[in-house]
Design an enzyme around this catalytic site. Structure first.
Site, PDB file in Angstrom:
ATOM      1  N   ASP A 102       0.846  -1.107  -0.160  1.00 36.89           N
ATOM      2  CA  ASP A 102       0.080   0.139   0.036  1.00 36.89           C
ATOM      3  C   ASP A 102       0.943   1.404   0.121  1.00 36.89           C
ATOM      4  O   ASP A 102       2.064   1.120   0.276  1.00 36.89           O
ATOM      5  CB  ASP A 102      -0.823  -0.022   1.358  1.00 36.89           C
TER       6      ASP A 102
HETATM    7  N1  URA Z   1      -1.261  -5.957   3.457  1.00 42.98           N
HETATM    8  C1  URA Z   1      -1.690  -4.863   3.402  1.00 42.98           C
HETATM    9  O1  URA Z   1      -2.710  -4.736   4.216  1.00 42.98           O
HETATM   10  N2  URA Z   1      -1.171  -3.783   3.034  1.00 42.98           N
HETATM   11  C2  URA Z   1       0.107  -4.040   2.384  1.00 42.98           C
HETATM   12  O2  URA Z   1       0.529  -3.104   1.949  1.00 42.98           O
HETATM   13  C3  URA Z   1       0.694  -5.614   2.202  1.00 42.98           C
HETATM   14  C4  URA Z   1      -0.080  -6.377   2.826  1.00 42.98           C
END
Ligand code: URA
Length: 237
Positions: A102
């Protein structure tokens, strides 16, 4: 002979899905003829052009491990002008990230122009383990531990947790640092996991991917993977 979309992806030009889109849009020519249907097969003697550029079928393959900072998007370009992971690595190759973190997640991400390896690593059947450190707004209880051991239903699909460990508890601030290892690649899966248990994730970092770890890489730093690391990643197949 191989399918056109696979050859394009393996050249590192783009992902297989994007290659399919380019073919269907009529942007791909083979030996001077537009091919706009999927399934067409080509050999390494064929000349493939995409939007008038001849595809280099044997580019130098590059592999990097990046410690992604916050506020960087895991993409090759962004319509909103946000910084992308590929901007952090000076390379003339068409690199792309293997999977996604993310915008606000930090940590380990692999970038490469090797479509074949990227496909192997992203395929769910290979169950590549990824370890995250999540800072959550609360302290897990026995009930949560039971759920984590049993697996947690997220969007009606069970998430199996390979391993978890509470690394730190701050009773005053009512936060804790939890390490979780999973082998799934669903979007926002770790945030959704804790949200399902009733906790908000304040910070999230990926600290390991298969046998690779962040080691001493600081935020924004990267290193090339060694030949033996690349071979070991292929062996995860
Ligand atoms: N899980 C998440 O919630 N975000 C990420 O960036 C990677 C795994």
């Amino acid at each position: 002979m191989d399918r056109l979309q696979k050859v394009i992806a393996n050249s590192g030009y783009t992902s297989r899905r994007k290659a399919e889109e380019l073919i269907l849009q009529g942007s791909v020519e083979v030996n001077g003829e537009i091919v706009n249907t999927l399934g067409f097969k080509v050999s390494d003697k064929d000349i493939i052009r995409i939007n008038d550029n001849v595809l280099n079928l044997k580019p130098t393959l590059e592999y990097y491990l990046l410690n992604k900072p916050r506020e960087v998007i895991c993409s090759v370009k962004d319509d909103k002008g946000r910084k992308c992971v590929v901007d952090l690595i000076p390379s003339n190759s068409r690199l792309y990230p293997v999977g996604r973190l993310d915008y606000d997640t930090t940590g380990l991400i692999i970038l490469t122009n090797d479509g074949e390896l990227a496909n192997i690593l992203m395929h769910p059947k290979h169950k590549i383990k990824k370890t995250y450190l999540a800072k959550i707004d609360g302290i897990l209880n026995e009930e949560d531990f039971k759920k984590l051991r049993k697996g947690v239903m997220i969007d009606n699909v069970k998430l199996t947790i390979d391993h978890f460990k509470v690394r730190k508890i701050d009773k005053q601030k009512n936060t804790s640092l939890v390490e979780v290892t999973i082998h799934e690649g669903r979007n926002h899966i770790v945030r959704n996991l804790f949200m399902t248990l009733g906790y908000d994730v304040k910070k999230l970092t990926r600290v390991a991917y298969a046998f690779l770890s962040l080691d001493n890489l600081k935020s924004g730093e990267y290193r090339q993977l060694s030949k033996s690391e690349v071979a070991s990643l292929y062996n995860l197949k």
